[in-house]
Design a protein around this motif. Structure first.
Motif, PDB file in Angstrom:
ATOM      1  N   ASN A 128      22.973  53.701  28.588  1.00 15.22           N
ATOM      2  CA  ASN A 128      23.638  54.630  29.485  1.00 15.22           C
ATOM      3  C   ASN A 128      23.079  56.035  29.268  1.00 15.22           C
ATOM      4  N   ASN A 129      22.935  56.797  30.342  1.00 16.14           N
ATOM      5  CA  ASN A 129      22.359  58.139  30.250  1.00 16.14           C
ATOM      6  C   ASN A 129      23.081  59.035  29.250  1.00 16.14           C
ATOM      7  N   VAL A 130      24.388  58.919  29.155  1.00 18.16           N
ATOM      8  CA  VAL A 130      25.126  59.786  28.237  1.00 18.16           C
ATOM      9  C   VAL A 130      24.777  59.495  26.776  1.00 18.16           C
ATOM     10  N   ALA A 131      24.380  58.266  26.457  1.00 17.24           N
ATOM     11  CA  ALA A 131      24.024  57.923  25.074  1.00 17.24           C
ATOM     12  C   ALA A 131      22.861  58.781  24.580  1.00 17.24           C
ATOM     13  N   TYR A 132      21.906  59.064  25.450  1.00 21.25           N
ATOM     14  CA  TYR A 132      20.771  59.901  25.061  1.00 21.25           C
ATOM     15  C   TYR A 132      21.251  61.283  24.619  1.00 21.25           C
ATOM     16  N   LEU A 133      22.208  61.844  25.373  1.00 24.02           N
ATOM     17  CA  LEU A 133      22.739  63.166  25.022  1.00 24.02           C
ATOM     18  C   LEU A 133      23.451  63.135  23.675  1.00 24.02           C
ATOM     19  N   ILE A 134      24.165  62.063  23.406  1.00 23.14           N
ATOM     20  CA  ILE A 134      24.836  61.911  22.108  1.00 23.14           C
ATOM     21  C   ILE A 134      23.795  61.792  20.992  1.00 23.14           C
ATOM     22  N   TRP A 135      22.733  61.013  21.222  1.00 24.70           N
ATOM     23  CA  TRP A 135      21.677  60.877  20.219  1.00 24.70           C
ATOM     24  C   TRP A 135      21.019  62.225  19.939  1.00 24.70           C
ATOM     25  N   PHE A 136      20.709  62.953  21.011  1.00 23.52           N
ATOM     26  CA  PHE A 136      20.095  64.270  20.822  1.00 23.52           C
ATOM     27  C   PHE A 136      21.031  65.189  20.030  1.00 23.52           C
ATOM     28  N   GLU A 137      22.323  65.143  20.348  1.00 21.44           N
ATOM     29  CA  GLU A 137      23.273  65.993  19.628  1.00 21.44           C
ATOM     30  C   GLU A 137      23.318  65.639  18.146  1.00 21.44           C
ATOM     31  N   SER A 138      23.381  64.375  17.825  1.00 23.91           N
ATOM     32  CA  SER A 138      23.406  63.952  16.424  1.00 23.91           C
ATOM     33  C   SER A 138      22.164  64.423  15.684  1.00 23.91           C
ATOM     34  N   ALA A 139      21.023  64.312  16.327  1.00 22.51           N
ATOM     35  CA  ALA A 139      19.777  64.763  15.698  1.00 22.51           C
ATOM     36  C   ALA A 139      19.763  66.284  15.540  1.00 22.51           C
ATOM     37  N   ARG A 140      20.325  67.011  16.511  1.00 23.67           N
ATOM     38  CA  ARG A 140      20.403  68.479  16.393  1.00 23.67           C
ATOM     39  C   ARG A 140      21.254  68.896  15.209  1.00 23.67           C
ATOM     40  N   VAL A 141      22.398  68.233  15.028  1.00 25.76           N
ATOM     41  CA  VAL A 141      23.264  68.552  13.898  1.00 25.76           C
ATOM     42  C   VAL A 141      22.516  68.297  12.589  1.00 25.76           C
ATOM     43  N   THR A 142      21.801  67.199  12.500  1.00 20.24           N
ATOM     44  CA  THR A 142      20.988  66.918  11.312  1.00 20.24           C
ATOM     45  C   THR A 142      19.945  68.011  11.122  1.00 20.24           C
ATOM     46  N   TYR A 143      19.302  68.430  12.215  1.00 15.57           N
ATOM     47  CA  TYR A 143      18.305  69.504  12.147  1.00 15.57           C
ATOM     48  C   TYR A 143      18.945  70.790  11.632  1.00 15.57           C
ATOM     49  N   PHE A 144      20.088  71.174  12.185  1.00 19.17           N
ATOM     50  CA  PHE A 144      20.753  72.413  11.764  1.00 19.17           C
ATOM     51  C   PHE A 144      21.090  72.373  10.274  1.00 19.17           C
ATOM     52  N   LYS A 145      21.559  71.240   9.787  1.00 20.98           N
ATOM     53  CA  LYS A 145      21.855  71.102   8.362  1.00 20.98           C
ATOM     54  C   LYS A 145      20.575  71.157   7.535  1.00 20.98           C
ATOM     55  N   HIS A 146      19.555  70.445   7.986  1.00 18.58           N
ATOM     56  CA  HIS A 146      18.274  70.374   7.278  1.00 18.58           C
ATOM     57  C   HIS A 146      17.630  71.758   7.154  1.00 18.58           C
ATOM     58  N   VAL A 147      17.673  72.524   8.223  1.00 20.69           N
ATOM     59  CA  VAL A 147      17.051  73.847   8.261  1.00 20.69           C
ATOM     60  C   VAL A 147      17.918  74.887   7.546  1.00 20.69           C
ATOM     61  N   GLY A 148      19.218  74.655   7.494  1.00 21.57           N
ATOM     62  CA  GLY A 148      20.123  75.604   6.848  1.00 21.57           C
ATOM     63  C   GLY A 148      20.825  76.536   7.815  1.00 21.57           C
ATOM     64  N   ILE A 149      20.830  76.190   9.089  1.00 25.28           N
ATOM     65  CA  ILE A 149      21.526  77.014  10.081  1.00 25.28           C
ATOM     66  C   ILE A 149      23.026  76.886   9.884  1.00 25.28           C
ATOM     67  N   SER A 150      23.501  75.661   9.604  1.00 24.47           N
ATOM     68  CA  SER A 150      24.920  75.435   9.360  1.00 24.47           C
ATOM     69  C   SER A 150      25.104  74.152   8.571  1.00 24.47           C
ATOM     70  N   THR A 151      26.113  74.157   7.717  1.00 25.58           N
ATOM     71  CA  THR A 151      26.516  72.931   7.018  1.00 25.58           C
ATOM     72  C   THR A 151      27.746  72.340   7.675  1.00 25.58           C
ATOM     73  N   TYR A 152      28.324  73.085   8.635  1.00 28.67           N
ATOM     74  CA  TYR A 152      29.565  72.706   9.313  1.00 28.67           C
ATOM     75  C   TYR A 152      30.712  72.573   8.312  1.00 28.67           C
ATOM     76  N   ALA A 153      30.640  73.377   7.233  1.00 31.18           N
ATOM     77  CA  ALA A 153      31.664  73.299   6.193  1.00 31.18           C
ATOM     78  C   ALA A 153      32.441  74.599   6.030  1.00 31.18           C
ATOM     79  N   ASP A 154      31.910  75.727   6.520  1.00 32.28           N
ATOM     80  CA  ASP A 154      32.568  77.011   6.291  1.00 32.28           C
ATOM     81  C   ASP A 154      32.587  77.837   7.570  1.00 32.28           C
ATOM     82  N   ASP A 155      33.614  77.626   8.379  1.00 30.46           N
ATOM     83  CA  ASP A 155      33.744  78.324   9.662  1.00 30.46           C
ATOM     84  C   ASP A 155      33.848  79.835   9.506  1.00 30.46           C
ATOM     85  N   ALA A 156      34.213  80.315   8.323  1.00 29.38           N
ATOM     86  CA  ALA A 156      34.403  81.748   8.120  1.00 29.38           C
ATOM     87  C   ALA A 156      33.081  82.513   8.045  1.00 29.38           C
TER      88      ALA A 156
END
Length: 164
Positions: free
Chosen positions: A44-72
């Motif tokens: 389904n087309n929406v699955a691709y968007l979910i896959w891309f999002e999951s990979a982006r979150v991994t990228y952000f964590k890997h690069v150090g943009i966000s750990t999604y652990a400290d909203d402050a």
């Protein structure tokens, strides 16, 4: 082909073995699940968007943009714009690799490209503009120098003329 480790960054050699012609700095493998299929028995087309999002979150964590652990203190990360190209269908149980990297940046935003590869060919591509906002959402947050250094060193983004 040897076993493909899912949801773990792949080395350049693993990417090449999977059929990615030119390895990217970050690549994550996974497999199509039954729940991602539509009535025509392809992904389904929406699955691709979910896959891309999951990979982006991994990228952000890997690069150090966000750990999604400290909203402050961590930036709010928003997609300003996105464009997807569905290039070839995918079906149940196919292994795939999602490639992710930054390709350009400005003061508080950057352009990211992502691709999905399966069976030795590109199946989908996504380009988006990511904006970093202050943790409280009140205004934009400049991209930290350490992130810009990553963009240059690993993603191959050329330095901006006005960049430090």
């Amino acid at each position: 082909m040897t076993h493909l480790p899912y949801l773990t960054p792949l080395s350049p050699d693993q990417q090449r073995a999977f059929g990615v012609l030119d390895p990217w700095p970050l690549a994550i493998a996974d497999r199509v699940r039954f729940a991602e299929l539509d009535p025509l028995n392809h992904v389904n087309n929406v699955a691709y968007l979910i896959w891309f999002e999951s990979a982006r979150v991994t990228y952000f964590k890997h690069v150090g943009i966000s750990t999604y652990a400290d909203d402050a203190v961590e930036p709010r990360i928003v997609i300003r714009r996105g464009e997807i190209d569905w290039l070839a269908e995918m079906r149940a149980d196919e292994d795939y690799v999602i490639l992710s990297k930054a390709v350009a940046y400005r003061t508080s935003s950057f352009t990211m490209q992502q691709e999905i590869w399966a069976g030795g060919r590109k199946r989908a591509a996504f380009t988006c503009v990511i904006v970093l906002l202050q943790p409280d959402g009140n205004g934009r947050m400049p991209i930290p120098a350490r992130i810009l250094d990553y963009f240059h060193e690993f993603d191959g983004v050329e330095r901006r003329v006005d960049a430090p």
